[in-house]
Write a protein that holds these residues in place. Structure first.
Motif, PDB file in Angstrom:
ATOM      1  N   LYS A   1       0.806  -1.237  -0.168  1.00  0.00           N
ATOM      2  CA  LYS A   1      -0.099   0.108  -0.164  1.00  0.00           C
ATOM      3  C   LYS A   1       0.803   1.290   0.127  1.00  0.00           C
ATOM      4  CE  LYS A   1      -4.418  -1.336   0.437  1.00  0.00           C
ATOM      5  NZ  LYS A   1      -5.599  -0.510  -0.520  1.00  0.00           N
TER       6      LYS A   1
ATOM      7  N   SER B   1     -13.274   2.618   5.854  1.00  0.00           N
ATOM      8  CA  SER B   1     -14.537   2.540   5.256  1.00  0.00           C
ATOM      9  C   SER B   1     -14.593   2.665   3.747  1.00  0.00           C
ATOM     10  CB  SER B   1     -15.602   3.664   6.135  1.00  0.00           C
ATOM     11  OG  SER B   1     -16.947   3.235   5.566  1.00  0.00           O
TER      12      SER B   1
ATOM     13  N   GLY C   1     -11.181   5.610   2.745  1.00  0.00           N
ATOM     14  CA  GLY C   1     -11.264   4.215   2.970  1.00  0.00           C
ATOM     15  C   GLY C   1     -10.450   3.194   2.048  1.00  0.00           C
ATOM     16  N   ARG C   2     -10.464   3.451   0.968  1.00  0.00           N
ATOM     17  CA  ARG C   2      -9.814   2.705  -0.043  1.00  0.00           C
ATOM     18  C   ARG C   2      -8.370   2.951  -0.056  1.00  0.00           C
ATOM     19  NH1 ARG C   2     -12.199  -0.423  -4.658  1.00  0.00           N
ATOM     20  NH2 ARG C   2     -10.787  -1.884  -4.664  1.00  0.00           N
TER      21      ARG C   2
ATOM     22  N   PHE D   1      -7.333   1.126   3.638  1.00  0.00           N
ATOM     23  CA  PHE D   1      -7.373  -0.028   4.222  1.00  0.00           C
ATOM     24  C   PHE D   1      -6.218  -1.009   3.737  1.00  0.00           C
ATOM     25  CE2 PHE D   1      -8.847  -4.119   2.414  1.00  0.00           C
ATOM     26  CZ  PHE D   1      -9.219  -4.939   3.881  1.00  0.00           C
ATOM     27  N   GLY D   2      -6.087  -1.890   4.657  1.00  0.00           N
ATOM     28  CA  GLY D   2      -4.863  -2.771   4.483  1.00  0.00           C
ATOM     29  C   GLY D   2      -3.460  -2.170   4.480  1.00  0.00           C
TER      30      GLY D   2
ATOM     31  N   GLY E   1      -6.303  -5.181   9.834  1.00  0.00           N
ATOM     32  CA  GLY E   1      -7.301  -4.159   9.418  1.00  0.00           C
ATOM     33  C   GLY E   1      -8.666  -4.535   8.885  1.00  0.00           C
ATOM     34  N   VAL E   2      -9.664  -3.654   8.752  1.00  0.00           N
ATOM     35  CA  VAL E   2     -10.933  -4.235   8.637  1.00  0.00           C
ATOM     36  C   VAL E   2     -11.539  -2.570   7.852  1.00  0.00           C
ATOM     37  CG1 VAL E   2     -11.803  -3.343  10.800  1.00  0.00           C
ATOM     38  CG2 VAL E   2     -13.173  -4.720   9.241  1.00  0.00           C
ATOM     39  N   ALA E   3     -12.344  -2.771   6.769  1.00  0.00           N
ATOM     40  CA  ALA E   3     -13.095  -1.944   5.965  1.00  0.00           C
ATOM     41  C   ALA E   3     -14.409  -2.254   6.301  1.00  0.00           C
ATOM     42  CB  ALA E   3     -12.590  -1.657   4.702  1.00  0.00           C
TER      43      ALA E   3
ATOM     44  N   TRP F   1     -22.108  -7.786   3.933  1.00  0.00           N
ATOM     45  CA  TRP F   1     -20.700  -7.577   4.454  1.00  0.00           C
ATOM     46  C   TRP F   1     -20.261  -8.957   5.187  1.00  0.00           C
ATOM     47  CZ3 TRP F   1     -16.876  -8.146   8.236  1.00  0.00           C
ATOM     48  CH2 TRP F   1     -15.981  -7.175   7.732  1.00  0.00           C
TER      49      TRP F   1
ATOM     50  N   LEU G   1     -10.056 -10.597  14.627  1.00  0.00           N
ATOM     51  CA  LEU G   1      -9.141  -9.460  14.945  1.00  0.00           C
ATOM     52  C   LEU G   1      -8.579  -9.244  16.148  1.00  0.00           C
ATOM     53  CD1 LEU G   1     -10.996  -6.656  12.783  1.00  0.00           C
ATOM     54  CD2 LEU G   1      -9.400  -8.056  11.820  1.00  0.00           C
TER      55      LEU G   1
ATOM     56  N   ALA H   1      -4.727 -10.085   9.782  1.00  0.00           N
ATOM     57  CA  ALA H   1      -5.776 -10.221   9.281  1.00  0.00           C
ATOM     58  C   ALA H   1      -6.448  -9.016   8.445  1.00  0.00           C
ATOM     59  CB  ALA H   1      -6.784 -10.709   9.966  1.00  0.00           C
ATOM     60  N   LEU H   2      -6.930  -9.115   7.337  1.00  0.00           N
ATOM     61  CA  LEU H   2      -7.671  -8.001   6.651  1.00  0.00           C
ATOM     62  C   LEU H   2      -9.062  -8.601   6.087  1.00  0.00           C
ATOM     63  CD1 LEU H   2      -4.801  -6.868   4.305  1.00  0.00           C
ATOM     64  CD2 LEU H   2      -5.560  -5.778   6.241  1.00  0.00           C
ATOM     65  N   CYS H   3     -10.133  -7.668   6.286  1.00  0.00           N
ATOM     66  CA  CYS H   3     -11.407  -8.136   5.759  1.00  0.00           C
ATOM     67  C   CYS H   3     -11.888  -6.745   5.448  1.00  0.00           C
ATOM     68  CB  CYS H   3     -12.116  -8.935   6.742  1.00  0.00           C
ATOM     69  SG  CYS H   3     -12.267  -8.333   8.278  1.00  0.00           S
ATOM     70  N   SER H   4     -12.824  -6.870   4.296  1.00  0.00           N
ATOM     71  CA  SER H   4     -13.431  -5.825   3.717  1.00  0.00           C
ATOM     72  C   SER H   4     -14.749  -6.180   2.951  1.00  0.00           C
ATOM     73  CB  SER H   4     -12.492  -5.041   3.060  1.00  0.00           C
ATOM     74  OG  SER H   4     -12.230  -5.460   1.747  1.00  0.00           O
ATOM     75  N   ASP H   5     -15.501  -5.116   2.409  1.00  0.00           N
ATOM     76  CA  ASP H   5     -16.494  -5.433   1.684  1.00  0.00           C
ATOM     77  C   ASP H   5     -16.138  -5.460   0.168  1.00  0.00           C
ATOM     78  OD1 ASP H   5     -16.066  -2.845   1.970  1.00  0.00           O
ATOM     79  OD2 ASP H   5     -18.028  -2.276   1.859  1.00  0.00           O
ATOM     80  N   TRP H   6     -14.768  -5.289  -0.139  1.00  0.00           N
ATOM     81  CA  TRP H   6     -14.399  -5.369  -1.400  1.00  0.00           C
ATOM     82  C   TRP H   6     -13.971  -6.844  -2.012  1.00  0.00           C
ATOM     83  CZ3 TRP H   6     -11.858  -1.211   1.222  1.00  0.00           C
ATOM     84  CH2 TRP H   6     -12.463   0.146   0.894  1.00  0.00           C
TER      85      TRP H   6
ATOM     86  N   TYR I   1      -6.597  -8.290   0.732  1.00  0.00           N
ATOM     87  CA  TYR I   1      -6.289  -7.046   0.127  1.00  0.00           C
ATOM     88  C   TYR I   1      -7.449  -6.861  -0.875  1.00  0.00           C
ATOM     89  CZ  TYR I   1      -1.700  -6.589   1.765  1.00  0.00           C
ATOM     90  OH  TYR I   1      -0.382  -6.379   2.682  1.00  0.00           O
ATOM     91  N   ASP I   2      -7.949  -5.534  -0.849  1.00  0.00           N
ATOM     92  CA  ASP I   2      -8.941  -5.235  -1.935  1.00  0.00           C
ATOM     93  C   ASP I   2      -8.422  -5.091  -3.034  1.00  0.00           C
ATOM     94  OD1 ASP I   2      -7.454  -2.873  -0.704  1.00  0.00           O
ATOM     95  OD2 ASP I   2      -8.674  -1.643  -2.127  1.00  0.00           O
TER      96      ASP I   2
END
Lengths: 278, 389
Positions: free
Chosen positions: A13, A50, A55-56, A59-60, A66-68, B91, B221, B227-232, B239-240
């Motif tokens: 990132k 978010s 957000g983008r 995140f990460g 990490g969480v979005a 989600w 978490l 750990a990574l978690c998202s809605d992407w 990662y997104d």
């Protein structure tokens, strides 16, 4: 690479994919500097983001967890997470202006009421920029954006005697500050205070968007133009304001550690009820 | 064994606590309010948190937060609240978070009638959020006792499959008072066929592997796993990404982790099926009337069988492979289960629909319909003219 980025941010990132001239990096740097000054551990911070530019991009990024969340619901999600985390863990949220003061305001106010232990940095680029540049509730009055082609005439949250931070204060937040991204060390000091409050802290930081906001509202894609414009419309809280002032910067409200945070309250109360039921 | 004369809501609360639920987030709504009340009363005694949220959307998000911190969590509502779960439900499906959700059906659309049973949510629970590219698990109890047991099963499945599980009840199941037996010893739990699974923690670095495997621990978490978690759309590390290939892989996982292990999920109750010339399908409370009617019909010499779905989704196509005549009895007027039966059954089968809402069909109405269908007539509910579906 920046020494703070190397220490705290993941390689994938950094450098970010933000537009050239974006001011978000300044906000991230202030926050990283505050974390570094306080010597917080990577594994003790859950980084929550978010949607949108902030957000983008964030995140990460943090080397730890990490969480979005879905748009605007991070405050509810983190209210739940704070109850489940061990007390030494902390939550840092980097969110946008649309997220905090638009779609997520209900959840933000309820998180403030609960005094959830988290530090929220609202990265305010004066509108919805990742979707191309529409106005939000922090877009300065009369700004031309893609969804306010005749100038923004809907009342916003930051001018004409309204201040969203006052609303959040009345809802129960225990630390509030406002900055512009050029504030540097001045902003770092506020973020350090925010991080040392066991409760809901919110730091509102205005940063420049060159690609969309500056381009339509200021008629220039020159980064220096928008950086100067934002700086010239901000005043330190101790300084006299004038007709140009939109953002008064500094610590708006400091009631740090003055009331119990949500997780401590719930943990103690639940323990008490558990003992009583035996 | 502890015995109670209590509501289904109470039974669900007891089941949840037995399954290890330690956070319940509620928002008052008829006919699921008593579940929140029961949780607020009893959960603290086992060290669990009761939270009342600002709305249902927040309720399920708070649940997600609790689950992300390693707790077993639950929320419960009715149709008007369930629709507000759409955002967090998506989600939770995408980030593969175990959560148990109660949807107690009342009469719709929207607020409709609060204190009467309805089954208008059959498809809503299959597609609880937008976007597609996922499969869902839904269980449908028809009594307070079964609601308790299926709550425990829902927790078990949600852990194994890393996904939210919906318990689709109806107002009569959650509000109705019945005898309930709550097991206390391990032996009693075993006798009831209850299954349990503890929370484990995904250690990474592949938090979202593109495989159909189950029993992968969920992301938690705060355990220094990165750990990574998202809605992407996630890469395998979380990662997104905007890569279409990642989207294909994740859709495959979200659909086939469930479809390829449906034998672990599918549950049903069948009666008189062997010689049935008419199979009467139903779920939830109407199935109790259907069972009585089918028994009486068989005593009268009609070759009728009853098929009650206990798990609704993934839809058990395999139960509808017999070339025969089907009747779907539902608590809605638009016909929902019947559509799935029509899709799943052999092409030249006959499929009939009998639906109404707010009250159960009577046994004599069902018997008349059975007789009519066996005599080659099309049926429609009295007072409801024409073919409903």
């Amino acid at each position: 690479m920046d020494y703070l980025a190397e220490k705290y941010f993941r390689k994938r990132k950094t450098p970010s994919t933000a537009c050239s001239g974006c001011g978000l990096g300044q906000v991230q740097k202030m926050l990283a500097k505050a974390i570094d000054d306080l010597d917080l551990k990577i594994e003790d911070i859950i980084w929550a983001a978010s949607i949108g530019c902030s957000g983008r991009q964030t995140f990460g990024m943090w080397k730890g967890d990490g969480v979005a969340a879905t748009h605007g619901r991070l405050y509810a999600m983190m209210s739940g997470l704070s109850l489940a985390l061990p007390p030494e863990k902390r939550i840092i949220c980097t969110v946008g202006d649309g997220d905090a003061f638009g779609i997520g305001l209900l959840h933000l106010l309820n998180a403030a009421r609960r005094n959830v232990n988290m530090t929220i940095v609202v990265c305010d680029n004066l509108g919805y920029q990742s979707t191309g540049g529409q106005y939000s509730w922090t877009t300065p009055a009369s700004s031309v954006t893609d969804s306010s082609p005749y100038g923004m005439y809907e009342p916003n949250w930051v001018q004409d005697g309204r201040d969203i931070l006052r609303v959040i204060k009345e809802a129960g937040a225990t630390f509030l500050a406002r900055h512009v991204s050029m504030d540097g060390e001045f902003g770092v000091e506020s973020m350090k205070m925010a991080l040392q409050n066991r409760g809901l802290s919110l730091v509102h930081v205005v940063f420049p968007c060159v690609t969309n906001y500056a381009s339509t509202a200021l008629g220039s894609r020159n980064a220096v133009t928008v950086f100067r414009w934002i700086k010239s419309h901000s005043r330190h809280l101790d300084e006299p304001v004038d007709e140009n002032t939109i953002w008064q910067t500094g610590v708006i409200y400091d009631a740090s550690n003055s009331r119990v945070d949500y997780a401590s309250l719930m943990r103690d109360k639940t323990q008490e009820l558990k003992v009583r039921s035996r | 064994m502890k015995r109670y004369l209590e509501t289904g809501n109470f039974a669900i609360a007891q089941g949840a606590m037995l399954a290890g639920c330690r956070m319940f987030v509620g928002y008052p709504i008829t006919p699921a309010t008593e579940l929140a009340e029961a949780m607020s009363r009893h959960l603290p005694s086992v060290g669990g948190y009761y939270v009342q949220a600002e709305d249902e959307c927040a309720a399920m998000h708070i649940c997600i937060g609790g689950a992300l911190g390693g707790l077993k969590v639950m929320t419960g509502t009715s149709g008007p609240g369930y629709i507000l779960y759409a955002d967090p439900y998506g989600w939770a499906i995408a980030s593969e978070i175990p959560i148990v959700v109660l949807n107690s059906g009342r009469v719709g659309p929207v607020s409709g009638i609060t204190g009467a049973p309805g089954q208008g949510e059959f498809y809503n629970v299959r597609f609880p959020t937008q976007g597609g590219n996922f499969e869902t698990i839904v269980l449908a109890p028809n009594s307070a006792q079964e609601a308790m047991q299926l709550t425990i099963e829902a927790f078990y499945l949600s852990e194994r499959f890393r996904t939210p599980v919906t318990l689709l009840a109806d107002q009569l199941v959650t509000d109705g008072m019945e005898d309930i037996s709550i097991p206390e010893t391990d032996e009693e739990k075993q006798q009831m066929g209850l299954r349990f699974k503890e929370r484990e923690i995904c250690r990474g670095p592949e938090f979202y592997p593109p495989v159909d495997a189950i029993d992968l621990p969920p992301v938690v978490l705060g355990h220094n796993t990165g750990a990574l978690c998202s809605d992407w759309t996630p890469t395998e590390e979380g990662y997104d990404t905007e890569e279409v290939e990642s989207c294909h892989k994740r859709a495959y996982r979200l659909i086939y982790k469930i479809r390829n292990h449906r034998d672990l999920i599918t549950r049903y109750e069948a009666f008189g099926m062997d010689d049935a010339e008419l199979v009467v399908a139903s779920f939830g409370t109407p199935s109790r009337v259907v069972k009585s009617a089918v028994k009486q019909a068989r005593e009268k010499g009609m070759k009728v069988g009853a098929l009650r779905l206990i798990s609704l989704w993934p839809f058990p196509d395999e139960l509808f492979q017999k070339k025969t005549t089907y009747l779907s009895v539902e608590l809605n007027y638009d016909g929902q289960l019947v559509r799935e039966i029509k899709r799943a059954c052999p092409k030249d089968s006959q499929v009939h629909f009998m639906g109404q809402c707010g009250e159960l069909p009577r046994i004599d109405e069902l018997l008349t319909a059975f007789r009519g269908i066996l005599d080659g007539k099309n049926v429609s509910v009295p007072k409801w003219q024409g073919e409903a579906w």
